[in-house]
Design an enzyme around this catalytic site. Sequence first.
Site, PDB file in Angstrom:
ATOM      1  N   GLN A  97      39.432  53.216  50.020  1.00 19.77           N
ATOM      2  CA  GLN A  97      38.668  52.288  49.190  1.00 19.77           C
ATOM      3  C   GLN A  97      38.878  50.861  49.694  1.00 19.77           C
ATOM      4  OE1 GLN A  97      39.766  51.194  45.096  1.00 19.77           O
ATOM      5  NE2 GLN A  97      37.721  51.838  44.464  1.00 19.77           N
ATOM      6  N   TYR A 184      36.075  43.180  40.310  1.00 12.64           N
ATOM      7  CA  TYR A 184      36.510  42.513  41.551  1.00 12.64           C
ATOM      8  C   TYR A 184      35.317  41.846  42.257  1.00 12.64           C
ATOM      9  CZ  TYR A 184      40.809  44.915  40.452  1.00 12.64           C
ATOM     10  OH  TYR A 184      41.935  45.352  39.803  1.00 12.64           O
ATOM     11  N   ARG A 232      31.831  52.538  44.903  1.00 17.86           N
ATOM     12  CA  ARG A 232      32.211  52.772  43.509  1.00 17.86           C
ATOM     13  C   ARG A 232      31.687  51.635  42.641  1.00 17.86           C
ATOM     14  NH1 ARG A 232      37.985  53.882  40.383  1.00 17.86           N
ATOM     15  NH2 ARG A 232      37.249  55.930  39.867  1.00 17.86           N
ATOM     16  N   GLY A 322      41.979  60.607  37.956  1.00  8.49           N
ATOM     17  CA  GLY A 322      42.896  59.556  38.383  1.00  8.49           C
ATOM     18  C   GLY A 322      44.310  59.876  37.958  1.00  8.49           C
TER      19      GLY A 322
HETATM   20  C1  LIG Z   1      47.883  53.578  38.417  1.00 10.18           C
HETATM   21  C2  LIG Z   1      46.402  53.397  38.556  1.00 10.18           C
HETATM   22  C3  LIG Z   1      45.893  52.630  39.585  1.00 10.18           C
HETATM   23  C4  LIG Z   1      44.516  52.486  39.759  1.00 10.18           C
HETATM   24  N1  LIG Z   1      44.040  51.789  40.841  1.00 10.18           N
HETATM   25  C5  LIG Z   1      42.708  51.782  41.108  1.00 10.18           C
HETATM   26  C6  LIG Z   1      42.213  51.237  42.321  1.00 10.18           C
HETATM   27  O1  LIG Z   1      42.954  50.790  43.215  1.00 10.18           O
HETATM   28  N2  LIG Z   1      40.870  51.238  42.491  1.00 10.18           N
HETATM   29  C7  LIG Z   1      40.001  51.734  41.560  1.00 10.18           C
HETATM   30  O2  LIG Z   1      38.788  51.697  41.761  1.00 10.18           O
HETATM   31  N3  LIG Z   1      40.459  52.286  40.412  1.00 10.18           N
HETATM   32  C8  LIG Z   1      41.772  52.355  40.185  1.00 10.18           C
HETATM   33  N4  LIG Z   1      42.238  52.998  39.067  1.00 10.18           N
HETATM   34  C9  LIG Z   1      41.278  53.715  38.194  1.00 10.18           C
HETATM   35  C10 LIG Z   1      41.171  55.197  38.597  1.00 10.18           C
HETATM   36  O3  LIG Z   1      40.564  55.343  39.857  1.00 10.18           O
HETATM   37  C11 LIG Z   1      40.358  56.015  37.585  1.00 10.18           C
HETATM   38  O4  LIG Z   1      39.010  55.644  37.656  1.00 10.18           O
HETATM   39  C12 LIG Z   1      40.831  55.822  36.167  1.00 10.18           C
HETATM   40  O5  LIG Z   1      42.233  56.037  36.085  1.00 10.18           O
HETATM   41  C13 LIG Z   1      40.097  56.748  35.192  1.00 10.18           C
HETATM   42  O6  LIG Z   1      40.325  58.085  35.516  1.00 10.18           O
HETATM   43  P1  LIG Z   1      41.401  58.958  34.717  1.00 10.18           P
HETATM   44  O7  LIG Z   1      41.066  58.844  33.259  1.00 10.18           O
HETATM   45  O8  LIG Z   1      41.222  60.358  35.260  1.00 10.18           O
HETATM   46  O9  LIG Z   1      42.752  58.388  35.037  1.00 10.18           O
HETATM   47  C14 LIG Z   1      43.620  53.128  38.853  1.00 10.18           C
HETATM   48  C15 LIG Z   1      44.135  53.888  37.813  1.00 10.18           C
HETATM   49  C16 LIG Z   1      45.509  54.051  37.655  1.00 10.18           C
HETATM   50  C17 LIG Z   1      46.021  54.931  36.556  1.00 10.18           C
END
Ligand SMILES: Cc1cc2nc3c(=O)[nH]c(=O)nc-3n(C[C@H](O)[C@H](O)[C@H](O)COP(=O)(O)O)c2cc1C
Length: 374
Positions: A97, A184, A232, A322
């Site tokens: 990403q 962002y 994304r 995630g």
């Molecule tokens: C620890 C953590 C770090 C994350 N870092 C990013 C990131 O670098 N880029 C991004 O687009 N989303 C990031 N996210 C969002 C996740 O990609 C994901 O979309 C979000 O957690 C929702 O999915 P989930 O409910 O399955 O966790 C992050 C989420 C978590 C929990």
Amino acid sequence: MSKLLSPFTMGSRHLANRIAMAPMTRSRNPDGIPGDLNALYYSQRADAGLIVTEGTPISPSGEGFLFIPGLYTPQQVAGWRKVTEAVHARGGAIFTQLWHVGRVSHVSNQPDGIQPVSSTGQIARNSQAWGMTPDGTPGAVDVSKPRALTTGEIYGVIADFADAAANAIKAGFDGIELHGANGYLIEQFLNPTVNDRTDEFRGDTLEGRTRFVLETVDAVIARIGAAHTAIRLSPYGGLFDMAIYPEIEETYLHLADELGRRNLAYVHLMDQKSRGSSALPPAFLAQFRTRYTGTLILAGGLTRARAEQLLDDGLIDIAAFGEPFIANPDLVDRLKNDWPLAPANRALHYGGGAEGYTDYPTYAPAYAGERASA
Ligand SMILES: Cc1cc2nc3c(=O)[nH]c(=O)nc-3n(C[C@H](O)[C@H](O)[C@H](O)COP(=O)(O)O)c2cc1C
């Protein structure tokens, strides 16, 4: 027959299943260079049909969080090669990403302590980066006031995205995902409540506010090809001071049309509800799906049942998870067998080393009773 667990062909790429690991910042690289620990972490999770790495800065000024591995030096390219080789050795596919945080940054994250840059000079309210606190220790800090990029500088940032994409291919990635979500830089151009420019990247016209993202997509395609290019987006998201605006539906449906024309590897939508912000309206997902007919990924609060439903309804092609991937390196097996999911220790999400990163165990059915009663 589970659709989620069935193979899927994305362009010419064969994916073992329709489960993606969503991008997650883990801040395990104080020197900004990925290494063996990252390779182990990602290879442990390579049963996913597709891995998308943590957000990876395209340039020093794209940084807003400490200890993030970037993709703009030869050392970083060599480091990422260890990661891609480890994932490919286990039969996985991996995109990285590409990230520019724009105004979600602090002067301590910036080269020589300069001001962060954005589409605007307006500060992101109620927003924190992870930088150096006044006592010199890493921690949450209020973001700094940004400076609006000049028109000429914008083309420089677009070139940085294209260079980082070329670096990604050199590092062995199957492709790149532009980080157009979560408030962002790309979204700072898309959102007219933030983008107060008056040049060709202006926020008050549809063409103006979508120009930065589409020119970036085109510059990346020109360097690495559309089959390796993805993006994304988080329509209706509120993270980092993104307000809802009247033209939001028109803006994202225009992007659906434009991105569809470009035959990308995929478009990845994120529903921010599980990250504490607003949900993606279900009706909007259906609208987006009608306008964008390429491979569509959705992330945010998914369970196996919800993912299977969305796949059966034809609303998505791939379900991304995630946080569940953090404490469940064998998430694919757990979903397949309906084994319980382990909760992650959130205190270990960012920073540190192997603890809370590569030491989460796979499920051991023989000990299930013991663990449940512990
Ligand atoms: C620890 C953590 C770090 C994350 N870092 C990013 C990131 O670098 N880029 C991004 O687009 N989303 C990031 N996210 C969002 C996740 O990609 C994901 O979309 C979000 O957690 C929702 O999915 P989930 O409910 O399955 O966790 C992050 C989420 C978590 C929990």
